[in-house]
Each structure stands twice: as C-alpha cells, then as structure tokens.
Write a protein that holds these residues in place. Structure first.
Motif, PDB file in Angstrom:
ATOM      1  N   VAL B  49       0.831  -1.191  -0.034  1.00  0.00           N
ATOM      2  CA  VAL B  49       0.053  -0.072  -0.120  1.00  0.00           C
ATOM      3  C   VAL B  49       0.765   1.386   0.024  1.00  0.00           C
ATOM      4  O   VAL B  49       1.704   1.282   0.912  1.00  0.00           O
ATOM      5  CB  VAL B  49      -1.067   0.204   1.260  1.00  0.00           C
ATOM      6  CG1 VAL B  49      -1.689   1.150   1.330  1.00  0.00           C
ATOM      7  CG2 VAL B  49      -1.755  -1.177   1.131  1.00  0.00           C
ATOM      8  N   HIS B  51      -0.257   0.321  -4.126  1.00  0.00           N
ATOM      9  CA  HIS B  51       0.540  -0.714  -4.803  1.00  0.00           C
ATOM     10  C   HIS B  51       0.804  -0.211  -6.282  1.00  0.00           C
ATOM     11  O   HIS B  51       1.355  -1.045  -6.958  1.00  0.00           O
ATOM     12  CB  HIS B  51      -0.604  -1.906  -4.984  1.00  0.00           C
ATOM     13  CG  HIS B  51      -1.853  -1.663  -5.664  1.00  0.00           C
ATOM     14  ND1 HIS B  51      -1.849  -2.002  -7.051  1.00  0.00           N
ATOM     15  CD2 HIS B  51      -2.854  -1.006  -5.391  1.00  0.00           C
ATOM     16  CE1 HIS B  51      -3.368  -1.551  -7.574  1.00  0.00           C
ATOM     17  NE2 HIS B  51      -3.900  -0.981  -6.515  1.00  0.00           N
ATOM     18  N   PHE B  52       0.957   1.357  -6.397  1.00  0.00           N
ATOM     19  CA  PHE B  52       1.455   1.986  -7.448  1.00  0.00           C
ATOM     20  C   PHE B  52       1.985   3.196  -6.893  1.00  0.00           C
ATOM     21  O   PHE B  52       1.463   3.432  -6.021  1.00  0.00           O
ATOM     22  CB  PHE B  52       0.626   1.903  -8.639  1.00  0.00           C
ATOM     23  CG  PHE B  52      -0.761   2.541  -8.179  1.00  0.00           C
ATOM     24  CD1 PHE B  52      -1.049   3.876  -8.032  1.00  0.00           C
ATOM     25  CD2 PHE B  52      -1.752   1.617  -7.715  1.00  0.00           C
ATOM     26  CE1 PHE B  52      -2.220   4.416  -7.737  1.00  0.00           C
ATOM     27  CE2 PHE B  52      -2.758   2.172  -7.404  1.00  0.00           C
ATOM     28  CZ  PHE B  52      -3.080   3.725  -7.446  1.00  0.00           C
ATOM     29  N   ARG B  54       1.973   7.017  -6.492  1.00  0.00           N
ATOM     30  CA  ARG B  54       1.053   7.987  -6.942  1.00  0.00           C
ATOM     31  C   ARG B  54       1.231   9.338  -6.362  1.00  0.00           C
ATOM     32  O   ARG B  54       1.990   9.469  -5.507  1.00  0.00           O
ATOM     33  CB  ARG B  54      -0.336   7.218  -6.416  1.00  0.00           C
ATOM     34  CG  ARG B  54      -0.495   7.198  -4.989  1.00  0.00           C
ATOM     35  CD  ARG B  54      -1.614   6.609  -4.282  1.00  0.00           C
ATOM     36  NE  ARG B  54      -1.690   6.426  -2.928  1.00  0.00           N
ATOM     37  CZ  ARG B  54      -2.441   5.784  -2.151  1.00  0.00           C
ATOM     38  NH1 ARG B  54      -3.510   4.847  -2.900  1.00  0.00           N
ATOM     39  NH2 ARG B  54      -2.380   5.650  -0.830  1.00  0.00           N
ATOM     40  N   GLY B 105      -3.941  10.707  -5.784  1.00  0.00           N
ATOM     41  CA  GLY B 105      -4.432   9.411  -5.883  1.00  0.00           C
ATOM     42  C   GLY B 105      -3.990   8.909  -7.106  1.00  0.00           C
ATOM     43  O   GLY B 105      -4.197   7.721  -7.131  1.00  0.00           O
ATOM     44  N   MET B 107      -2.173   7.309 -10.355  1.00  0.00           N
ATOM     45  CA  MET B 107      -0.974   6.818 -10.749  1.00  0.00           C
ATOM     46  C   MET B 107      -0.147   7.655 -11.557  1.00  0.00           C
ATOM     47  O   MET B 107      -0.077   8.136 -12.366  1.00  0.00           O
ATOM     48  CB  MET B 107      -1.263   5.277 -11.335  1.00  0.00           C
ATOM     49  CG  MET B 107       0.173   4.686 -11.594  1.00  0.00           C
ATOM     50  SD  MET B 107      -0.419   2.713 -11.979  1.00  0.00           S
ATOM     51  CE  MET B 107      -0.382   3.082 -13.867  1.00  0.00           C
ATOM     52  N   SER B 145       3.956   9.446  -3.496  1.00  0.00           N
ATOM     53  CA  SER B 145       3.881   8.245  -2.693  1.00  0.00           C
ATOM     54  C   SER B 145       4.120   6.997  -3.316  1.00  0.00           C
ATOM     55  O   SER B 145       3.811   6.726  -4.305  1.00  0.00           O
ATOM     56  CB  SER B 145       2.232   8.238  -2.438  1.00  0.00           C
ATOM     57  OG  SER B 145       1.925   9.029  -1.338  1.00  0.00           O
ATOM     58  N   GLU B 149       4.817   2.361   0.677  1.00  0.00           N
ATOM     59  CA  GLU B 149       5.383   3.357   1.555  1.00  0.00           C
ATOM     60  C   GLU B 149       4.385   3.088   2.868  1.00  0.00           C
ATOM     61  O   GLU B 149       5.030   3.334   4.136  1.00  0.00           O
ATOM     62  CB  GLU B 149       4.944   4.743   0.892  1.00  0.00           C
ATOM     63  CG  GLU B 149       5.304   5.633   1.823  1.00  0.00           C
ATOM     64  CD  GLU B 149       5.064   7.063   1.222  1.00  0.00           C
ATOM     65  OE1 GLU B 149       5.980   7.589   0.070  1.00  0.00           O
ATOM     66  OE2 GLU B 149       3.919   7.743   1.199  1.00  0.00           O
ATOM     67  N   ASP B 150       3.301   2.565   2.709  1.00  0.00           N
ATOM     68  CA  ASP B 150       2.318   2.390   3.946  1.00  0.00           C
ATOM     69  C   ASP B 150       2.405   1.192   4.491  1.00  0.00           C
ATOM     70  O   ASP B 150       2.024   1.114   5.754  1.00  0.00           O
ATOM     71  CB  ASP B 150       0.841   2.905   3.504  1.00  0.00           C
ATOM     72  CG  ASP B 150       0.649   4.473   3.131  1.00  0.00           C
ATOM     73  OD1 ASP B 150       1.661   5.132   3.497  1.00  0.00           O
ATOM     74  OD2 ASP B 150      -0.453   4.745   2.868  1.00  0.00           O
ATOM     75  N   ALA B 151       2.367   0.278   3.681  1.00  0.00           N
ATOM     76  CA  ALA B 151       2.389  -1.211   4.021  1.00  0.00           C
ATOM     77  C   ALA B 151       3.205  -1.906   3.073  1.00  0.00           C
ATOM     78  O   ALA B 151       2.884  -1.771   1.755  1.00  0.00           O
ATOM     79  CB  ALA B 151       0.948  -1.764   4.723  1.00  0.00           C
ATOM     80  N   LEU B 157      -0.406  -6.717  10.037  1.00  0.00           N
ATOM     81  CA  LEU B 157      -0.847  -5.414  10.522  1.00  0.00           C
ATOM     82  C   LEU B 157      -1.378  -5.311  11.796  1.00  0.00           C
ATOM     83  O   LEU B 157      -1.260  -4.368  12.830  1.00  0.00           O
ATOM     84  CB  LEU B 157      -1.563  -4.795   9.458  1.00  0.00           C
ATOM     85  CG  LEU B 157      -0.656  -4.745   8.061  1.00  0.00           C
ATOM     86  CD1 LEU B 157      -1.618  -4.179   6.936  1.00  0.00           C
ATOM     87  CD2 LEU B 157       0.501  -3.689   8.291  1.00  0.00           C
TER      88      LEU B 157
END
Lengths: 421, 421
Positions: B49, B51-52, B54, B105, B107, B145, B149-151, B157
């Motif tokens: 997350v 997954h691309f 952005r 948001g 891509m 982003s 980067e987030d997960a 988790l």
C-alpha cells in the motif's frame, strides 16, 4: 485558478450543524433487544423496591418485643412455626415467642419486625417441633429490608438519552419494562465517490484501490449508534453523482458522501450541492486533516461531504456527523469525550491549523498520557487501527514537545462531552 | 449446622478457571458484519500500500531531470500532454519537458518521478495546448507516494484476538478481506433459579420479584462478546433444577446459573454439581460481594454458579466468566482493565475480604479518580446503572479515606489486562 475558500473555526462549523433541528424518534423494542440502545424516555420506578418488607439474610423472623429480655444470662426461646424460602409467603400470623425460619429475600411474615441471623441463634428440637433461642435483644427493624428502601415508586432512575448497559437492563426488568422505549437509530445513507475505487472483492489493477472509506464510515456510523444504508460507489462524473444523491435523499435521515469535496478537477460535490439548491453551511474548516470537509443542508436533511482521504474522512465523521447522530439518540453529551493528557512524544511540525493526531491514550500511574499511534500522513489508514483517541494540537504554534499537556478526544468511549470546542 | 466453606483468594479462583483448555473457533463473516467482532487470525497485508506510485497532491507529474535548471530567473516550461483523475491511467510516456496534469491519488505516468503542486506552477495555453512553467527545481521522488510506503505485502498489521474497530474495517477492505476470519461467539447458556422470580411481563405479587439477573447477565455476556441462550427460570426444587441443568449442557459452551449457591435451605446448586459428578473448582472466594460464587467443571464445560444477589452476580460474572469468553475470542488481555485511581470518598467500613465497590471512574485534570456510584448494599441494583468500574478495596484493612490510591477495574472498556490479580 484555484478556488479560494474561507476556513472557519471548528467550533463554528459544529455549531452551524447543531443548529439544525433534528429530533429523535421513539420506538419500542423487547427488553431482550434493548442492551446497547439509547433510552428515549426517562426510566421511572413503576413500584417500590423492594415492594414488600423482606429478609436480607438467612435467619429467623421474630417480633422484636419478644427479644427485649434476652441476654447471655437469660436466653429467650422461640417456637419455629413456619419455614420460608424466597418467593414463599407465610399464611401464619406470628404470635408471642414465635418465629419463622426465613431465607434471604423472603417476605417478612405478618407480625414480625426483625430478623435473627442464624449465626446468633441456637437451634433445637422438642418432640419434633423446632425451636430456637437467642441471648441478645433486637430492635424493631433490625436486619429487615424495608419497602421502598432501594427505590420509591415514581422516582426517575435513569435519564433519557442514556446508553443501556447491563445495570440498566436489570432495572428495566425489575420495573416490568417488557418493551423498552428507545431512540430509533437514525438511518445514514452512504456513497463513496471516486473513479479509482474498487469493491473489496475486486482484484487490484494499476491506478485503482479498494474502497476502504465506506467500510470504515459504516463502522463509525454503527459505533455512533446509527444504521447505515450503503448505496454503492460512484465514479467522478457530475451527472451520475447528481442523480444518485438527489434520488436517495428521501430515503435517509442524513447523507454522507466520501470524496469529491476538494478543489481537484473531478471534485463535483460542491457543484452538486449548488445544482440541488442545498445551503452550504461550510466548505472549509481550519483543521488538519479534513479542511475541505463540506456540509450542506437541503430540505431538512444534512449532507456531509467528507474528504476521500481516509484520515480526513474519519476525523470529519467524528467531529461533524457523530454529534447529529447522538442528538437523534436523545443524548445530552453528543460530542466525543475530551480530556487532558501528557504528550509522550515530540511533535515538531508547526501547525497553521488545529491538527488532529491519531493517538493511543493510556493511563500510567493514574495519569492520562497520549502518544501518536503512527506516522501522521493523511493517506495512512494503518495508524487508524491502533488509535483510541485524537490528540488536538492547536493551530498557530511552533510544535509540541514531550511532556506538554494536550487535549485528547476519546474515540471508543460512550461518556461524551457537552461541548469540547 | 452451617456448612463451612474454605474461601480461596480471588487470583487462585481465576487461575483454576483459566487452566481449563477452552479454545476459540474461527468462522467467516462478511466484512459488512465484522465490525465489533474479534479477529481470529492475524490481518496480513495482501499487497503493498499503495500498490503503485501515486500523486499525494493535485499538480503536474514531471521528470525531475527536466527541472534542474529552473529558477526565479529561469522559468522552465512544460507541455501538458495528459490529464489524470484518480483511478485513471495514462497511456502516454512522458518525454523531455512534458508534464501530466494529475489529481491526488492518480498513478504516476511512465517516465515521471516528481509532482509539482499547483501552487508553484504557472498555467498557460498556446493555440489550445496547455502548458505550465516552474521557477524551481525538484528532486526525484518529490511529492510522490511510493509503492509500499504505507504497508508492505506480507506484513502482519493487526494481531489475532483484536476487536475490529472502524480503522481495522478500513484495512480489511484495503486488503480484499471480503470474508473476515473472526472468533465464533461462545454460546453461554443461562438459567435463573429462585421460586421468588417473576418474568418481566408478570404483575408483582407479595413475596415475589421480577427476574432482573437474567437480563443483566445476558447484557454482560453480550458486552463480553458472547451469545446468550436463556433457558428460563427455575423454582428452588432439586429435581427440576438437576434435570434442567443436565439436559442443556450439550447445547452450550458455558453454563451460567444465578442463585442457589449459598448455604440457605433451598440452595441446591452445590448438590446438583455433586449429583452430576462435576468437579467443583471452588465454592467460596475471599471477596465481597460474591463470596459464595461456585464454579465447577463437567466434561469440559465450565458451570458458573453465580449468586442470586444482583451485585454479587454482576461481579462474579465479570471476574470469572468474562475472561473465559474472551479467551475463546482469541484475546490476549482477557481480564478487565485495571488502573490506579484516587479515591474520592471515605470508605470507613472494615473489609475482612477484598471488596468490590461499584464506582464511577473519571478523569479530572488528567488524573484518574473514582467515587462509589451508590450505596454499597448488595441488593441494590440501582448503583449498577451508573457504575463504569469496580473499585478494589483489599481485605484486612480498617477502611479507606478520600485521597487514597485504589485500583479500579473498568467495565465498559475493551482494552483489557493480562492479569490483574
């Protein structure tokens, strides 16, 4: 070419929403379904409790007058003429130097006015007839639970708007509330907008993400005490969104949309409110995240345009939508509970606007403390999972250091506050 | 003639129950039903997350290399070759001095590695073709982003046993958990015993009271996370009670009875456990209220004999039955959360046993405080309604004064504790 919006203070924004007259509605549910609902009327004692004089201990019911002369040197004997368990009623009238063996909760037999506990009585039997004797005197009323001692008929015991907990369930049963007047759960409509959204069962494709906001907000609605009606996701297309919003307004008490409220090229909610003829209460709030939260009113319905950003969406709901839901549940403390906590980490970022930081609040040695529950990037949903509170870092400051006192709003607490702003 | 029972310490009593191996069972529920349930497996990131790569802001996606020479004195111009909203994917490859207008948001288009926010770009148009220019340089990765980067895919988790809150709902949706593995709710059977009991819809008659314990315990079971199966009320008759208890044991995971555990003449539960051949784990605990709480084990089922006294019943459930329910929900903190609080009232009564006082715990100036929520008479259900905690006053003392530090157990809190004794 950016649209300029004028931010208003958070308290003003909340005030504008709360001015709208949305009233709760009563419905009756079985007592078996009432746990976790909100009382819509005061809970009133329909009888005294207890509604008869009763024994609070196992022992012997006696006439205190017969015990007056009892002492260590002068035991007094009683003939035991009956034997009562709880729920049994003696048909006998107790006369001089007579007693009734009585269990906890049983009604005091006619003529008796005190209970001698087993521990201070000496049992014996003569020719098959039970007797007991005592070596001390008792006063009228000793060891008796009197009618109305716990509650008086007509008393207001719990105020309307109170969340029904197990203790209140017991009271409802005690007073014969087979059907309980509770607040009807407000029905909250929900749309997610965004061409990028996939449903949870869809496979990921480049450029698209699964719609997580709807599931999050649905849970927040449920936690606040409402029912959710999810109408699906909408692409960022003006006409589609306009028709969808217009068509459902009559079906719900409140409508929440996520996404489409910023100033991006495909953010159509402001234009939709405009075409509907809805009155926009505000479209910018002096806060982070969630500054673009837009709220409008149309024909008595409040339309919450929450940001599509998960954190902003979450905070926008709790600050602006939750109190209206709680108001419709007859609550007097409709806002999130606010407390002072000791900040456990440095927070060096300057805040032009008031910032809400997802936090873990905890008590250590009797003192409330709070620590950010994750990186404070607004697109990170991960830190929402571990958050039980939102830390309020006021705007116009140069950052905060560990040990500062900060306000926190509790997310998982039913206490509420009357006005936190 | 009183039966003598040997009281055991609270911690020993809890220990004896928790030694029994009762395991949780997984069931799958729709994500729309999973809020408020307990995860029975770890929640694992099924993808990165995001997954691309952005854009986290509205702006222009560019190749940072093309911005190197940009400055106040030397604006650099870009031809805008595409326009992307979130969820749209560019088919174009961005070449030298080209840019793509991009919304939050969306891509990142092929070839780009930085985003220029609208605020620092100057739009213009030449012959119907959009251009923009900038007066500063950007580094590779500025305002992007990045994937993961987030997960990161595969990360744990959220741990199993966690209560699903709105944030976790969002994560479940993000990772495609259409069906969520949750702990099956333990089914807890419930009988109320007592000849004095009326059902909630029955009119009061002398000597009888309405059955409030069942409604209270049913709500406590639900609050703990279980399902309740109420089998009705039973008169104080040995054979009736014995058959009733024996017949339902196969239908439930745990069985709770209220009443009949004291040493009164019609208290049959001890004899019922005996005739069943159940192993009594304890029949007296060094505590008030609830000292007669009796717990037995029979063929892998735990039988909770709670006192018929409402307060004792309430406390007995929270101390002894709740942790087993939570264990079956995969929780690691199965007991009530315990904290230190400042006592706000004198409590002069001496305590031979540890006493649990129904309390209102609150935070004032960041400090946890607690005050008794009503008279501490064990037959008063009224004070249960306002209680959010149980104050623990240790035995063997001469009473407590306002300002003392006392431990409290939180009743309405999901945090829990590993071992409070």
């Amino acid at each position: 070419m950016l649209e300029r919006r004028k931010p208003i203070p958070i308290g003003d924004a909340v005030q504008k929403i709360m001015e709208h007259q949305l009233h709760g509605v009563t419905e009756y549910v079985s007592i078996n379904e009432s746990f976790g609902r909100f009382l819509s009327e005061d809970l009133i004692a329909t009888s005294d409790v207890p509604h008869f004089d009763r024994a609070p201990y196992d022992g012997f019911a006696v006439r205190s007058i017969d015990t007056r002369e009892a002492s260590q040197a002068n035991p007094v004997e009683f003939k035991v003429i009956d034997h009562l368990g709880a729920g049994m009623v003696s048909t006998k009238v107790v006369g001089q130097n007579q007693a009734v063996r009585i269990m906890t909760g049983a009604m005091m037999p006619e003529g008796t006015d005190a209970v001698v506990m087993f521990e201070v009585a000496q049992d014996n039997e003569k020719n098959g007839t039970p007797y007991m004797s005592i070596k001390r005197s008792f006063n009228k009323g000793d060891n008796v639970s009197f009618t109305g001692e716990d509650a008086k008929k007509g008393e207001v015991l719990v105020k309307k708007g109170t969340l029904i907990n197990p203790g209140i369930q017991a009271m409802l049963a005690t007073f014969g509330y087979k059907d309980v007047p509770v607040a009807k759960k407000p029905l909250v409509g929900l749309f997610a907008t965004g061409t990028e959204l996939l449903e949870v069962e869809e496979a990921l494709v480049p450029g698209k993400i699964r719609n997580s906001n709807s599931h999050m907000i649905a849970a927040q609605i449920e936690r606040a005490g409402g029912n959710v009606k999810y109408f699906g996701k909408l692409p960022d297309e003006f006409d589609t969104c306009f028709e969808a919003v217009k068509n459902v307004l009559n079906e719900v008490d409140l409508l929440i949309t996520t996404g489409g409220v910023s100033v991006g090229d495909f953010d159509y909610l402001p234009a939709i409110y405009d075409k509907l003829g809805a009155e926009v209460l505000f479209n910018k709030v002096a806060m982070r995240p969630g500054s673009v939260t837009t709220v409008a009113e149309y024909k008595g319905k409040i339309l919450f345009g929450l940001s599509g950003n998960p954190s902003a969406c979450y905070v926008g709901f709790e600050l602006f939508a939750r109190p209206i839901i709680r108001k419709m549940l007859f609550s007097e403390k409709v806002h999130l509970r606010k407390e002072m906590a000791l900040l456990q980490a440095d927070f060096p970022k300057a805040n032009p606007f008031t910032r809400f930081v997802r936090s873990s609040a905890f008590i250590e040695d009797g003192r409330l403390k709070a620590t950010p529950s994750g990186l404070d990037k607004s697109n990170i949903i991960m830190s929402l999972a571990g958050a039980n509170s939102l830390m309020i870092l006021p705007g116009g400051t140069r950052g905060f250091t560990a040990g500062s006192e900060v306000e926190v709003l509790f997310l998982e607490d039913q206490t509420g506050s009357e006005w936190p702003w």
